[in-house]
Design a protein around this motif. Structure first.
Motif, PDB file in Angstrom:
ATOM      1  N   ASN A   1     -47.574  41.800  68.016  1.00 46.12           N
ATOM      2  CA  ASN A   1     -47.404  40.746  69.016  1.00 46.12           C
ATOM      3  C   ASN A   1     -45.953  40.558  69.445  1.00 46.12           C
TER       4      ASN A   1
ATOM      5  N   CYS B   1     -50.496  50.602  71.249  1.00 48.72           N
ATOM      6  CA  CYS B   1     -51.223  49.671  72.113  1.00 48.72           C
ATOM      7  C   CYS B   1     -52.712  49.966  72.041  1.00 48.72           C
ATOM      8  N   THR B   2     -53.530  48.911  72.175  1.00 51.22           N
ATOM      9  CA  THR B   2     -54.980  49.101  72.178  1.00 51.22           C
ATOM     10  C   THR B   2     -55.592  48.924  73.562  1.00 51.22           C
ATOM     11  N   THR B   3     -54.759  48.584  74.545  1.00 50.91           N
ATOM     12  CA  THR B   3     -55.249  48.457  75.924  1.00 50.91           C
ATOM     13  C   THR B   3     -54.218  49.043  76.888  1.00 50.91           C
TER      14      THR B   3
ATOM     15  N   HIS C   1     -51.558  46.354  77.883  1.00 51.34           N
ATOM     16  CA  HIS C   1     -50.437  46.234  76.955  1.00 51.34           C
ATOM     17  C   HIS C   1     -49.509  47.439  77.043  1.00 51.34           C
TER      18      HIS C   1
ATOM     19  N   HIS D   1     -55.898  47.095  62.506  1.00 50.60           N
ATOM     20  CA  HIS D   1     -55.978  46.207  63.673  1.00 50.60           C
ATOM     21  C   HIS D   1     -56.426  46.983  64.912  1.00 50.60           C
TER      22      HIS D   1
ATOM     23  N   GLY E   1     -57.543  45.579  67.840  1.00 52.36           N
ATOM     24  CA  GLY E   1     -57.501  44.831  69.090  1.00 52.36           C
ATOM     25  C   GLY E   1     -58.834  44.136  69.342  1.00 52.36           C
ATOM     26  N   GLU E   2     -58.983  43.606  70.548  1.00 55.34           N
ATOM     27  CA  GLU E   2     -60.157  42.786  70.851  1.00 55.34           C
ATOM     28  C   GLU E   2     -61.007  43.342  71.995  1.00 55.34           C
TER      29      GLU E   2
END
Length: 331
Positions: free
Chosen positions: A104, A124-126, A129, A151, A153-154
């Motif tokens: 973050n 990054c997961t997107t 980002h 982790h 991401g969402e």
């Protein structure tokens, strides 16, 4: 034949394979072994209890390899956040050239590291980002698909989609992370537009990995169906080994009418996870691993593994090239 990609050229490595930063795993023994084998080994900063301990670990790693290696700095939510700035300063002071960042609000840390001339590889997961990180001037992006450990991401976007979206949208070179354990995976991500691959779970299961031998054997005998997702209720979704502790935490997370994190805090304690790696009891706490464990069938040295990945990738690329037939002459 050595690979030549943006990653190998910039980092001075011979195989475009990065050993991702992993909590309680990224120590000098593993990091140096990966770098000596031709990939990029990475120390995990927050595995060290203080910035000065990180300094000692960097110096210890330098006694084990003369090859390039990096340091991971991951910024995650915490009641008492670590002194990230002090960890970053140690990295700069110790003349580390490559840092893997994640988490973050990485802007201030990335700015500090970039102003010191370091190469930044940001996870990054997107794509959103990734585009933001691109504006911060990072040198490489690590595109982390839903298949990754830890982790995730969402957004739950798998790598086949995420990597092609990265190739469409990004100007910064990127590597692929999440779900890879062999040279066929490396060849595949190169075809999708990446310049290398990040592997975590695969390097956990090597001779030089500092985790208990029993954990390595459990990974070898596991299937790709052996993980579960926790902490989505608090938007801190993590992929973990599917054991009794994780499933009890998931039950509470799903059924609790209050939604208080305190109800599962004792189950998902990082200290209990660390003890799994030390004592080998895989039911003792929650621990990160990816579905790539379904691909893992042995516990090789890093030297054997990296050379095998290189050979498999070369053979796979050659096999695909052989599928192409010359166009027939119109004459």
């Amino acid at each position: 034949m050595p690979f030549r990609t943006a990653l190998t050229e910039a980092l001075g490595i011979s195989v475009p394979v990065v050993q991702g930063g992993m909590q309680w795993v990224g120590y000098a023994e593993l990091t140096s072994a990966v770098s000596n084998a031709g990939g990029l080994g990475i120390l995990t900063a927050l595995t060290q209890p203080t910035p000065e301990d990180l300094r000692k670990e960097i110096r210890r790693c330098r006694t084990m390899t003369t090859k390039p290696f990096g340091v991971n700095i991951t910024l995650l939510p915490a009641l008492v956040p670590p002194n990230y700035d002090a960890y970053a300063q140690v990295v700069i002071d110790e003349n580390i050239k490559i840092v893997e960042t994640a988490g973050n609000s990485p802007g201030p840390i990335i700015k500090k590291l970039k102003s010191a001339g370091l190469i930044i590889l940001h996870k990054c997961t997107t794509i959103r980002h990734a585009l933001s990180a691109e504006k911060l001037g990072v040198d490489f992006l690590s595109i982390d698909g839903f298949e990754c450990a830890g982790h995730v991401g969402e957004h739950d976007i798998p790598n086949f989609i995420l990597l092609r979206r990265a190739a469409q949208s990004l100007k910064t070179p990127f590597i692929a992370s999440g779900g890879f354990a062999d040279g066929q995976g490396l060849a595949g991500v190169l075809a999708l537009g990446a310049c290398g691959v990040n592997m975590g779970t695969r390097f956990m299961c090597t001779v030089e990995s500092p985790i208990h031998e029993n954990v390595k054997k459990v990974i070898v005998n596991a299937t790709e169906d052996g993980t579960t997702l926790l902490l989505r209720r608090w938007r801190n979704t993590s992929r973990l080994f599917k054991n009794k502790v994780a499933m009890e935490a998931k039950r509470i997370e799903t059924e609790s009418p209050t939604g208080k994190f305190e109800e599962i805090a004792h189950l998902v304690s990082g200290q209990r996870g660390r003890e799994v790696y030390l004592n080998g009891d895989v039911e003792h706490g929650v621990w990160s691993v990816g579905p790539a464990m379904g691909l893992i069938k042995d516990i090789p040295t890093c030297e054997v593994l990296v050379k095998r990945i290189e050979r498999e990738a070369e053979e796979t690329i050659a096999k695909i090239q052989a599928m192409m037939t010359p166009a027939k002459s119109k004459l």
